[in-house]
Design an enzyme around this catalytic site. Sequence first.
Site, PDB file in Angstrom:
ATOM      1  N   GLN A  67      -5.043  -1.540   9.248  1.00 45.49           N
ATOM      2  CA  GLN A  67      -4.882  -2.875   8.660  1.00 45.49           C
ATOM      3  C   GLN A  67      -5.499  -3.937   9.573  1.00 45.49           C
ATOM      4  O   GLN A  67      -5.259  -3.956  10.780  1.00 45.49           O
ATOM      5  CB  GLN A  67      -3.385  -3.162   8.417  1.00 45.49           C
ATOM      6  CG  GLN A  67      -3.107  -4.445   7.659  1.00 45.49           C
ATOM      7  CD  GLN A  67      -3.659  -4.452   6.236  1.00 45.49           C
ATOM      8  OE1 GLN A  67      -3.789  -3.430   5.590  1.00 45.49           O
ATOM      9  NE2 GLN A  67      -3.996  -5.635   5.753  1.00 45.49           N
ATOM     10  N   LYS A  89       0.838  -1.199   0.000  1.00 45.52           N
ATOM     11  CA  LYS A  89       0.000   0.000   0.000  1.00 45.52           C
ATOM     12  C   LYS A  89       0.876   1.252   0.000  1.00 45.52           C
ATOM     13  O   LYS A  89       0.617   2.211  -0.728  1.00 45.52           O
ATOM     14  CB  LYS A  89      -0.954  -0.012   1.210  1.00 45.52           C
ATOM     15  CG  LYS A  89      -2.073  -1.036   1.049  1.00 45.52           C
ATOM     16  CD  LYS A  89      -2.901  -1.267   2.298  1.00 45.52           C
ATOM     17  CE  LYS A  89      -3.866  -2.442   2.049  1.00 45.52           C
ATOM     18  NZ  LYS A  89      -4.732  -2.767   3.178  1.00 45.52           N
ATOM     19  N   ASP A 142     -11.225   2.556   3.295  1.00 43.48           N
ATOM     20  CA  ASP A 142     -11.496   1.121   3.165  1.00 43.48           C
ATOM     21  C   ASP A 142     -12.985   0.857   2.921  1.00 43.48           C
ATOM     22  O   ASP A 142     -13.364  -0.237   2.498  1.00 43.48           O
ATOM     23  CB  ASP A 142     -11.096   0.388   4.461  1.00 43.48           C
ATOM     24  CG  ASP A 142      -9.777  -0.355   4.342  1.00 43.48           C
ATOM     25  OD1 ASP A 142      -9.462  -0.818   3.228  1.00 43.48           O
ATOM     26  OD2 ASP A 142      -9.087  -0.487   5.359  1.00 43.48           O
TER      27      ASP A 142
HETATM   28  N1  GUN Z   1      -6.973  -7.015   5.756  1.00 34.58           N
HETATM   29  C1  GUN Z   1      -7.233  -7.797   4.680  1.00 34.58           C
HETATM   30  N2  GUN Z   1      -7.791  -7.065   3.693  1.00 34.58           N
HETATM   31  C2  GUN Z   1      -7.879  -5.795   4.150  1.00 34.58           C
HETATM   32  C3  GUN Z   1      -8.341  -4.575   3.587  1.00 34.58           C
HETATM   33  O1  GUN Z   1      -8.826  -4.496   2.454  1.00 34.58           O
HETATM   34  N3  GUN Z   1      -8.230  -3.476   4.384  1.00 34.58           N
HETATM   35  C4  GUN Z   1      -7.729  -3.530   5.641  1.00 34.58           C
HETATM   36  N4  GUN Z   1      -7.688  -2.406   6.345  1.00 34.58           N
HETATM   37  N5  GUN Z   1      -7.281  -4.643   6.192  1.00 34.58           N
HETATM   38  C5  GUN Z   1      -7.347  -5.768   5.444  1.00 34.58           C
END
Ligand code: GUN
Length: 278
Positions: free
Chosen positions: A96, A52, A119
């Site tokens: 996350q 990211k 998100d």
């Molecule tokens: N953990 C697994 N997929 C995601 C996601 O799309 N966003 C976040 N914040 N955590 C994750």
Amino acid sequence: MYQIIDGKKISQEIKDELKDKVTALKAEGKSICLAVIQVGSDPASSVYVGNKKKACAYIGIESLAYELPEETTQEELLDLVRKLNEDDKINGILVQLPLPKQIDEKKVIQAIAPEKDVDGFNEKNVGALCVGSKGYVSCTPLGIIQLLKRSGVEISGKHCVVIGRSNIVGKPMSLLLLRENGTVTICHSRTQNIKEITKQADILIVAVGKPKFIDESYVKEGAAVIDVGIHRNENNKLCGDVDFEKVAPHTSAITPVPGGVGPMTIAMLMYNCVSSVE
Ligand code: GUN
């Protein structure tokens, strides 16, 4: 002959489009800043967070990393989220997941200001999707819609079957397909006669979380199949929820693992970050 839907290529196209947009926004004096919070050091999460941050750098988005220890309390994390909510420099906040067990994920997601929830997990954004209002949409399902559209797979009027009902994938996926005028059926672990239903799908979206769960006996000839799963098999090779070799010859289009849905999630996170400023 079937089409292999190339998520790597499509995600790169999207990132390049976004890069141009960010350049234009910067010329207007606007900048974008994403706060990325990771609690603990789960290796998979560290890889996702690293990717990211890399995508942000590529597109021209500033990213601020907050790496908190495994033993962080819920209150400490909530305090940080509240501080970032009030910081005008920050456009997006991403926590996350998964979080360590002492922290209530739901409470943390709810604490993120909806206008910074890139998100799309906050109840306000999920509700907006449900009633067709503007808001952030969960990145993986948003990416799947882009994969279908950019590969020429028609959604309108088609029978779309989604296997999985998670808040992050299954539920928002179903709502997005409905928004695109698909006829949507959701299957899950308690669904009876699942093959009878999946065999009716023109578009089959698989998010079951079991390696190679779907073989050709689940799939209608000529369907488009989207595989959301990612697993390591006994030889340490990546595979999805769909048995690609068995299923692909029966489809009109299919996503591979890796290189299908995976790269799209980050591209759409970048899309949400850019739209936070636009
Ligand atoms: N953990 C697994 N997929 C995601 C996601 O799309 N966003 C976040 N914040 N955590 C994750």
